[in-house]
Design a protein around this motif. Sequence first.
Motif, PDB file in Angstrom:
ATOM      1  N   PRO A  56       0.950  -1.291  -0.010  1.00  0.00           N
ATOM      2  CA  PRO A  56      -0.029  -0.052   0.169  1.00  0.00           C
ATOM      3  C   PRO A  56       0.889   1.236   0.042  1.00  0.00           C
ATOM      4  CG  PRO A  56       0.197  -0.795   2.145  1.00  0.00           C
ATOM      5  CD  PRO A  56       0.937  -1.780   1.262  1.00  0.00           C
ATOM      6  N   HIS A  57       0.482   2.277  -0.629  1.00  0.00           N
ATOM      7  CA  HIS A  57       1.268   3.650  -0.651  1.00  0.00           C
ATOM      8  C   HIS A  57       0.238   4.768  -0.366  1.00  0.00           C
ATOM      9  CE1 HIS A  57       4.123   1.461  -3.015  1.00  0.00           C
ATOM     10  NE2 HIS A  57       3.091   1.060  -3.789  1.00  0.00           N
ATOM     11  N   TRP A  58       0.595   5.732   0.470  1.00  0.00           N
ATOM     12  CA  TRP A  58      -0.083   6.969   0.715  1.00  0.00           C
ATOM     13  C   TRP A  58       0.802   8.086   0.070  1.00  0.00           C
ATOM     14  CZ3 TRP A  58       0.350   2.939   3.755  1.00  0.00           C
ATOM     15  CH2 TRP A  58      -0.907   2.333   4.419  1.00  0.00           C
ATOM     16  N   GLY A  59       0.004   9.027  -0.607  1.00  0.00           N
ATOM     17  CA  GLY A  59       1.019  10.027  -1.322  1.00  0.00           C
ATOM     18  C   GLY A  59       0.363  11.167  -1.492  1.00  0.00           C
ATOM     19  N   TYR A  60       1.203  12.085  -2.381  1.00  0.00           N
ATOM     20  CA  TYR A  60       0.930  13.569  -2.700  1.00  0.00           C
ATOM     21  C   TYR A  60       1.329  13.960  -4.063  1.00  0.00           C
ATOM     22  CZ  TYR A  60      -0.156  18.551  -2.496  1.00  0.00           C
ATOM     23  OH  TYR A  60      -0.359  19.717  -2.770  1.00  0.00           O
ATOM     24  N   VAL A  61       0.473  14.368  -4.764  1.00  0.00           N
ATOM     25  CA  VAL A  61       1.204  14.613  -6.243  1.00  0.00           C
ATOM     26  C   VAL A  61       1.444  16.201  -6.211  1.00  0.00           C
ATOM     27  CG1 VAL A  61       0.751  14.876  -8.940  1.00  0.00           C
ATOM     28  CG2 VAL A  61       0.238  12.611  -7.246  1.00  0.00           C
ATOM     29  N   ILE A  62       2.581  16.477  -6.159  1.00  0.00           N
ATOM     30  CA  ILE A  62       3.160  17.884  -6.357  1.00  0.00           C
ATOM     31  C   ILE A  62       2.750  18.706  -7.590  1.00  0.00           C
ATOM     32  CG2 ILE A  62       5.150  19.652  -6.241  1.00  0.00           C
ATOM     33  CD1 ILE A  62       6.211  17.263  -4.215  1.00  0.00           C
ATOM     34  N   ARG A  63       3.152  17.704  -8.910  1.00  0.00           N
ATOM     35  CA  ARG A  63       2.857  18.339 -10.115  1.00  0.00           C
ATOM     36  C   ARG A  63       2.665  17.021 -10.834  1.00  0.00           C
ATOM     37  NH1 ARG A  63       8.573  19.468 -10.331  1.00  0.00           N
ATOM     38  NH2 ARG A  63       9.371  18.304 -12.053  1.00  0.00           N
ATOM     39  N   GLY A  64       2.199  17.057 -12.268  1.00  0.00           N
ATOM     40  CA  GLY A  64       2.061  16.176 -12.833  1.00  0.00           C
ATOM     41  C   GLY A  64       0.611  15.166 -12.634  1.00  0.00           C
ATOM     42  N   LYS A  65       0.985  13.855 -13.038  1.00  0.00           N
ATOM     43  CA  LYS A  65      -0.181  12.924 -12.873  1.00  0.00           C
ATOM     44  C   LYS A  65       0.343  11.556 -12.722  1.00  0.00           C
ATOM     45  CE  LYS A  65      -2.431  11.824 -16.595  1.00  0.00           C
ATOM     46  NZ  LYS A  65      -3.484  11.888 -17.846  1.00  0.00           N
ATOM     47  N   VAL A  66      -0.525  10.821 -11.946  1.00  0.00           N
ATOM     48  CA  VAL A  66      -0.101   9.307 -11.962  1.00  0.00           C
ATOM     49  C   VAL A  66      -1.561   8.507 -11.790  1.00  0.00           C
ATOM     50  CG1 VAL A  66      -0.087   9.180  -9.154  1.00  0.00           C
ATOM     51  CG2 VAL A  66       1.046   7.365 -10.138  1.00  0.00           C
ATOM     52  N   ILE A  67      -1.525   7.235 -12.449  1.00  0.00           N
ATOM     53  CA  ILE A  67      -2.666   6.338 -12.385  1.00  0.00           C
ATOM     54  C   ILE A  67      -2.352   5.391 -11.753  1.00  0.00           C
ATOM     55  CG2 ILE A  67      -4.377   5.384 -13.845  1.00  0.00           C
ATOM     56  CD1 ILE A  67      -3.908   7.375 -16.012  1.00  0.00           C
ATOM     57  N   TYR A  68      -3.232   4.662 -11.016  1.00  0.00           N
ATOM     58  CA  TYR A  68      -3.239   3.347 -10.244  1.00  0.00           C
ATOM     59  C   TYR A  68      -4.411   2.705 -10.894  1.00  0.00           C
ATOM     60  CZ  TYR A  68       0.449   4.988  -6.937  1.00  0.00           C
ATOM     61  OH  TYR A  68       1.611   5.570  -6.557  1.00  0.00           O
ATOM     62  N   ARG A  69      -3.876   1.521 -11.629  1.00  0.00           N
ATOM     63  CA  ARG A  69      -4.927   0.703 -12.010  1.00  0.00           C
ATOM     64  C   ARG A  69      -5.053  -0.650 -11.347  1.00  0.00           C
ATOM     65  NH1 ARG A  69      -2.759   1.822 -18.142  1.00  0.00           N
ATOM     66  NH2 ARG A  69      -3.944   3.368 -18.475  1.00  0.00           N
ATOM     67  N   TYR A  70      -6.323  -1.121 -11.130  1.00  0.00           N
ATOM     68  CA  TYR A  70      -6.725  -2.162 -10.263  1.00  0.00           C
ATOM     69  C   TYR A  70      -7.287  -3.488 -11.171  1.00  0.00           C
ATOM     70  CZ  TYR A  70      -5.989   1.181  -7.033  1.00  0.00           C
ATOM     71  OH  TYR A  70      -5.200   2.412  -6.119  1.00  0.00           O
ATOM     72  N   ALA A  71      -7.243  -4.711 -10.560  1.00  0.00           N
ATOM     73  CA  ALA A  71      -7.651  -5.866 -11.384  1.00  0.00           C
ATOM     74  C   ALA A  71      -8.972  -5.789 -11.771  1.00  0.00           C
ATOM     75  CB  ALA A  71      -7.424  -7.013 -10.411  1.00  0.00           C
ATOM     76  N   ASP A  72      -9.888  -5.224 -11.082  1.00  0.00           N
ATOM     77  CA  ASP A  72     -11.248  -5.078 -11.660  1.00  0.00           C
ATOM     78  C   ASP A  72     -11.696  -4.087 -12.726  1.00  0.00           C
ATOM     79  OD1 ASP A  72     -11.118  -2.580 -10.290  1.00  0.00           O
ATOM     80  OD2 ASP A  72     -12.440  -3.089  -8.912  1.00  0.00           O
ATOM     81  N   GLY A  73     -10.537  -3.432 -13.218  1.00  0.00           N
ATOM     82  CA  GLY A  73     -10.412  -2.686 -14.081  1.00  0.00           C
ATOM     83  C   GLY A  73     -10.628  -1.032 -13.870  1.00  0.00           C
ATOM     84  N   SER A  74     -10.786  -1.071 -12.424  1.00  0.00           N
ATOM     85  CA  SER A  74     -10.840   0.472 -12.179  1.00  0.00           C
ATOM     86  C   SER A  74      -9.811   1.214 -11.998  1.00  0.00           C
ATOM     87  CB  SER A  74     -11.770   0.640 -11.023  1.00  0.00           C
ATOM     88  OG  SER A  74     -10.736  -0.025  -9.832  1.00  0.00           O
TER      89      SER A  74
END
Length: 124
Positions: A56-74
Motif C-alpha cells: 500500500p502507498h499513501w502519497g501527494y502529487v506535487i505536479r503532473g499525474k499518476v494513475i493506479y490501475r486495479y484488477a477489477d478494471g477500475s
Amino acid sequence: MAKIDKANASETAEREGFVAQYEDLEGYTVGFETFSADADPAPLFAGLPDDRCQCPHWGYVIRGKVIYRYADGSEDVIGPGEAYYAPPGHVPVFFADTELVEFSPTPELEKTRAVIMKNRQQMG
C-alpha cells in the motif's frame, strides 16, 4: 519525531526518466520521486500476486499525474495537489513532468522492490 527532506535522504535511485530519494522513517519509507518521462512499470511486477504491487502507498502529487490501475478494471487518476491511498493490488502508470511524495510500509515495499530488481536484471 522522525523527519527527512529530499536533499538529505540516504538512498538515491536513478534511471532514464526517473530520479528518487528514499528514507526509512520508523518503518515507513518516504519516497521523493520525479519522472521526466512516461513510465508503465507493469512488467516489473511479474511474479507478485496477480502480477501487481502488493504494497500500500499513501502519497501527494506535487505536479503532473499518476494513475493506479486495479484488477477489477477500475483506476484512480491523481493530479497536482491531490493526496491518495493506493491499496495493494495495483499497477501504477507515471507521466512525464510528475513529482510526488509517497509513503509506504518498509517491509512490504522491500518485498516488492526485490521482485522489481530481479525482473529489471532479467530484462537487461
